[in-house]
Design a protein around this motif. Structure first.
Motif, mmCIF file in Angstrom:
data_model
loop_
_atom_site.group_PDB
_atom_site.id
_atom_site.type_symbol
_atom_site.label_atom_id
_atom_site.label_comp_id
_atom_site.label_asym_id
_atom_site.label_seq_id
_atom_site.Cartn_x
_atom_site.Cartn_y
_atom_site.Cartn_z
ATOM 1 N N UNK A 52 -43.876 -35.771 10.619
ATOM 2 C CA UNK A 52 -44.345 -34.151 9.936
ATOM 3 C C UNK A 52 -44.271 -35.146 7.917
ATOM 4 N N UNK A 53 -45.167 -34.027 7.860
ATOM 5 C CA UNK A 53 -45.425 -34.450 5.889
ATOM 6 C C UNK A 53 -45.899 -33.681 5.148
ATOM 7 N N UNK A 54 -45.703 -32.772 4.077
ATOM 8 C CA UNK A 54 -46.781 -31.885 3.246
ATOM 9 C C UNK A 54 -47.704 -32.843 3.234
ATOM 10 N N UNK A 55 -48.567 -34.207 2.963
ATOM 11 C CA UNK A 55 -49.079 -34.717 2.465
ATOM 12 C C UNK A 55 -50.471 -35.027 3.342
ATOM 13 N N UNK A 56 -51.161 -33.814 4.580
ATOM 14 C CA UNK A 56 -51.263 -34.265 5.696
ATOM 15 C C UNK A 56 -52.586 -34.567 5.256
ATOM 16 N N UNK A 57 -53.229 -34.288 4.014
ATOM 17 C CA UNK A 57 -54.644 -34.922 4.372
ATOM 18 C C UNK A 57 -54.854 -36.483 4.022
ATOM 19 N N UNK A 58 -53.811 -36.707 3.078
ATOM 20 C CA UNK A 58 -53.610 -38.125 3.531
ATOM 21 C C UNK A 58 -53.440 -39.428 4.408
ATOM 22 N N UNK A 59 -53.152 -38.049 5.191
ATOM 23 C CA UNK A 59 -52.756 -39.106 6.722
ATOM 24 C C UNK A 59 -53.517 -38.998 7.814
ATOM 25 N N UNK B 207 -58.656 -33.329 15.446
ATOM 26 C CA UNK B 207 -57.897 -32.521 14.356
ATOM 27 C C UNK B 207 -58.570 -31.549 15.491
ATOM 28 N N UNK B 208 -56.350 -31.271 15.500
ATOM 29 C CA UNK B 208 -56.221 -30.011 16.443
ATOM 30 C C UNK B 208 -55.623 -28.986 15.880
ATOM 31 N N UNK B 209 -55.746 -28.719 14.458
ATOM 32 C CA UNK B 209 -55.319 -27.295 13.150
ATOM 33 C C UNK B 209 -55.755 -27.973 12.185
ATOM 34 N N UNK B 210 -57.057 -27.458 11.522
ATOM 35 C CA UNK B 210 -58.026 -27.858 10.256
ATOM 36 C C UNK B 210 -56.318 -27.737 9.441
ATOM 37 N N UNK B 211 -56.203 -28.864 8.428
ATOM 38 C CA UNK B 211 -55.563 -28.902 7.250
ATOM 39 C C UNK B 211 -53.681 -28.726 7.318
ATOM 40 N N UNK C 216 -49.577 -35.944 13.839
ATOM 41 C CA UNK C 216 -48.632 -35.512 12.346
ATOM 42 C C UNK C 216 -49.453 -34.027 11.826
ATOM 43 N N UNK C 217 -47.854 -33.693 11.416
ATOM 44 C CA UNK C 217 -48.713 -32.370 11.329
ATOM 45 C C UNK C 217 -47.609 -31.553 9.995
ATOM 46 N N UNK C 218 -47.750 -30.586 9.316
ATOM 47 C CA UNK C 218 -47.089 -30.407 8.013
ATOM 48 C C UNK C 218 -45.696 -29.498 8.699
ATOM 49 N N UNK C 219 -45.107 -29.341 7.532
ATOM 50 C CA UNK C 219 -43.521 -29.468 8.268
ATOM 51 C C UNK C 219 -43.817 -28.034 9.004
ATOM 52 N N UNK C 220 -44.070 -26.671 8.697
ATOM 53 C CA UNK C 220 -44.049 -25.769 9.061
ATOM 54 C C UNK C 220 -44.943 -25.380 10.215
ATOM 55 N N UNK C 221 -45.293 -26.568 11.149
ATOM 56 C CA UNK C 221 -46.151 -26.282 12.119
ATOM 57 C C UNK C 221 -45.211 -27.563 12.967
ATOM 58 N N UNK C 222 -44.565 -29.189 12.349
ATOM 59 C CA UNK C 222 -42.975 -29.414 13.025
ATOM 60 C C UNK C 222 -42.273 -28.348 13.589
ATOM 61 N N UNK C 223 -41.652 -27.483 12.120
ATOM 62 C CA UNK C 223 -40.355 -26.331 12.151
ATOM 63 C C UNK C 223 -40.364 -25.682 13.709
ATOM 64 N N UNK C 224 -41.789 -25.415 14.602
ATOM 65 C CA UNK C 224 -42.188 -24.651 15.079
ATOM 66 C C UNK C 224 -42.086 -25.171 16.645
#
Length: 87
Positions: free
Chosen positions: A40-47, A54-58, A72-80
Motif C-alpha cells: 500500500x503506497x500513496x506513491x503509486x506511480x513510482x511502483x 494495471x487493474x485500476x488506473x493510478x 500494489x494499491x493506493x491507501x484509499x483502495x486498500x482500505x476497502x
C-alpha cells in the motif's frame, strides 16, 4: 522462508528491478522476497514496472515477478479490502 513458523529477517532488496526511484525499488524487491500479497503506497506511480498489470488506473496494479505476484494499491483502495474489527 517467510511462511515458515521460525523467525526470519529480510534485509532490503538488491537493486535489480528497473524503477526510477531507488528507495521504492528496494521496497518492491523486499516485498517480492517476502512474498507480500499487498503493498500500500500513496506513491503509486513510482511502483510501476514493465511487469505491472494495471487493474485500476493510478490506483491498483499487479506486480509480476517470475515466482510471485503482489498487488500494489493506493491507501484509499486498500482500505476497502481490509477487514475492520467492530467493537
Amino acid at each position: 522462508m517467510p511462511n515458515s513458523p521460525h523467525p526470519h529477517l529480510l534485509l532490503g532488496g538488491t537493486g535489480v528491478i528497473g524503477m526510477r526511484d531507488e528507495e521504492d525499488r528496494h521496497v518492491l524487491e523486499t516485498a517480492r522476497a517476502a512474498r507480500a500479497h499487498l503493498v500500500v503506497t500513496a506513491n503509486f506511480a513510482d511502483f510501476l514496472t514493465r511487469d505491472s498489470e494495471i487493474l485500476l488506473a493510478d490506483r491498483v496494479c499487479i506486480d509480476r515477478s517470475p515466482d510471485w505476484e503482489t498487488v500494489i494499491a493506493v491507501p484509499q483502495e486498500a482500505a476497502l479490502w481490509l477487514p475492520i474489527d467492530e467493537p
